[in-house]
Design an enzyme around this catalytic site. Sequence first.
Site, PDB file in Angstrom:
ATOM      1  N   LYS A  41      21.534   4.529  39.654  1.00  0.00           N
ATOM      2  CA  LYS A  41      20.201   5.328  38.938  1.00  0.00           C
ATOM      3  C   LYS A  41      20.372   4.740  37.650  1.00  0.00           C
ATOM      4  O   LYS A  41      21.479   4.405  36.786  1.00  0.00           O
ATOM      5  CB  LYS A  41      20.267   6.552  39.186  1.00  0.00           C
ATOM      6  N   ARG A 138      19.664  23.159  41.144  1.00  0.00           N
ATOM      7  CA  ARG A 138      18.646  22.427  40.515  1.00  0.00           C
ATOM      8  C   ARG A 138      17.592  22.005  41.732  1.00  0.00           C
ATOM      9  O   ARG A 138      16.474  22.574  41.618  1.00  0.00           O
ATOM     10  CB  ARG A 138      19.436  21.118  40.363  1.00  0.00           C
ATOM     11  N   HIS A 168      25.442  18.721  45.925  1.00  0.00           N
ATOM     12  CA  HIS A 168      26.175  18.074  44.637  1.00  0.00           C
ATOM     13  C   HIS A 168      26.840  19.337  43.803  1.00  0.00           C
ATOM     14  O   HIS A 168      26.514  20.385  44.006  1.00  0.00           O
ATOM     15  CB  HIS A 168      24.842  17.829  43.854  1.00  0.00           C
ATOM     16  N   ARG A 221      29.280   9.831  46.824  1.00  0.00           N
ATOM     17  CA  ARG A 221      28.479   9.225  46.085  1.00  0.00           C
ATOM     18  C   ARG A 221      29.040   8.893  44.550  1.00  0.00           C
ATOM     19  O   ARG A 221      29.237   9.764  44.080  1.00  0.00           O
ATOM     20  CB  ARG A 221      27.300  10.165  45.574  1.00  0.00           C
ATOM     21  N   TYR A 267      19.322   3.470   3.508  1.00  0.00           N
ATOM     22  CA  TYR A 267      18.313   4.414   3.217  1.00  0.00           C
ATOM     23  C   TYR A 267      19.022   5.568   2.832  1.00  0.00           C
ATOM     24  O   TYR A 267      19.957   6.215   3.244  1.00  0.00           O
ATOM     25  CB  TYR A 267      17.556   4.888   4.600  1.00  0.00           C
ATOM     26  N   CYS A 313      20.590   2.033  10.501  1.00  0.00           N
ATOM     27  CA  CYS A 313      18.960   1.680  10.510  1.00  0.00           C
ATOM     28  C   CYS A 313      18.578   1.310  11.995  1.00  0.00           C
ATOM     29  O   CYS A 313      19.465   1.491  12.934  1.00  0.00           O
ATOM     30  CB  CYS A 313      18.652   0.272   9.556  1.00  0.00           C
ATOM     31  N   ASP A 315      17.671  -1.389  13.154  1.00  0.00           N
ATOM     32  CA  ASP A 315      18.008  -2.746  13.825  1.00  0.00           C
ATOM     33  C   ASP A 315      19.238  -3.037  13.208  1.00  0.00           C
ATOM     34  O   ASP A 315      20.038  -4.253  13.650  1.00  0.00           O
ATOM     35  CB  ASP A 315      16.927  -3.742  13.404  1.00  0.00           C
TER      36      ASP A 315
HETATM   37  C1  LIG Z   1      24.091  11.127  39.477  1.00  0.00           C
HETATM   38  C2  LIG Z   1      24.529  11.669  40.835  1.00  0.00           C
HETATM   39  C3  LIG Z   1      25.550  11.356  41.456  1.00  0.00           C
HETATM   40  C4  LIG Z   1      26.739  10.264  40.753  1.00  0.00           C
HETATM   41  O1  LIG Z   1      27.398  11.449  39.868  1.00  0.00           O
HETATM   42  P1  LIG Z   1      28.776  10.660  38.931  1.00  0.00           P
HETATM   43  O2  LIG Z   1      29.425  12.052  38.373  1.00  0.00           O
HETATM   44  O3  LIG Z   1      28.049   9.770  38.173  1.00  0.00           O
HETATM   45  O4  LIG Z   1      29.669  10.037  40.044  1.00  0.00           O
HETATM   46  C5  LIG Z   1      25.988  11.912  42.388  1.00  0.00           C
HETATM   47  N1  LIG Z   1      25.053  12.502  43.315  1.00  0.00           N
HETATM   48  C6  LIG Z   1      23.901  13.118  42.732  1.00  0.00           C
HETATM   49  C7  LIG Z   1      22.953  13.875  43.380  1.00  0.00           C
HETATM   50  C8  LIG Z   1      23.648  12.763  41.649  1.00  0.00           C
HETATM   51  O5  LIG Z   1      22.346  12.988  40.794  1.00  0.00           O
END
Ligand SMILES: *Cc1c(COP(=O)(O)O)cnc(C)c1O
Length: 371
Positions: A41, A138, A168, A221, A267, A313, A315
Amino acid sequence: MFNETDYRPTRAIIDTKAIKHNVERVMSYLPKETQLIAVVKSDGYGHGAVRIALAALQAGAGMLAVATPDEAMTVRKHIKNVDILVLGTSPSSFVKVAAEQDIVLTVTSDTWVQQVNKQPPYEKKCRVHVKIDSGMGRIGVRTETELAKIVKYINQSNHLSIDGAFTHFSRADEKDVGLTKRQFHHFMQLVGCFPEKPRLVHASNSAAILVFPEYALDAVRYGISLYGIAPSKVVEERLPFALERAMTIETELAYVKKLAAGQPLGYGGRYVTNEEEWIGTLPIGYADGLKRGLTGQEVLIGGRRAPIVGTICMDQCMIRLPHVFPEGEKVVLIGKQGDEEIAVEEWANRLDTIPYEIAVTFSSRIPRIYN
Ligand SMILES: *Cc1c(COP(=O)(O)O)cnc(C)c1O
């Protein structure tokens, strides 16, 4: 590797061997039957989703995950024959396309399922993973009753079929492991309520993968640590193997001058030379992801540290050099040079954030070069 548009020496060098190493190491650490889902992602945590996905798949990952429908479509354009899971919610208008493209969606609400079921029939069902909220707060179903309802509607559906279930962890990167244990048990309890076990049950993010290998289940994941970054200090201390960093941010000295004492820079004239000083200018600024809050952060030049001075700055920025260097001298902002290394954690500490936010902060103006 270089495009003719890459004249500016400010670059992100992405080491795909490090990505492969991080995949191979974690796979040999996990049970054989556990599938590795490479999380790409936010453009592969800033590293480039497609190139990272290809490297991860080559090294043994079995599936990809992204956050949004659009990210899934971008990856799908370049990579066929592998399932892509969208981890966040998707509008019901995306389901038909997802089914055609073998994009697997996350389902969190029964009203969404009902909405999809009202659509004209598809040729092919869209596979979904049911998200269970085991404590993150969430998205996802929280109770047996909610789960039963969603499963019933999907099983009646001509559009959707259950392929997986996942949750998660919200605190797997912390010292107190009790919180994650509780989440895992709540999740497994709800998984037990499916009339039939979903094909792919998964829970672990990087932190859980590395700290709780016993929670690996059918799949994991793998996000931040795919890129060689530990999710937190606590996890870093508990790493079962060494991760390899995949991203280097580098540039070159664009301009060098010697200033007398008392000269203001940039600046607001916020930095004033203390003595006679060599000052270098770098062609990188906050529009590239070098946040203004990073004044004082060091960069590497000639294998030594040199501080960013004055206001950053859009850039460009200035650094104070230990001695004169030629224009064109290599400068590393994130990564190694000689015996020195600047890690994303250093930036994260300075900006009071987490390494994740630093990884995704580098803008598309910085070309990604792969080796
Ligand atoms: C981003 C995400 C992950 C990956 O998490 P990490 O901590 O980067 O390994 C796994 N599951 C879900 C639902 C996420 O949103």
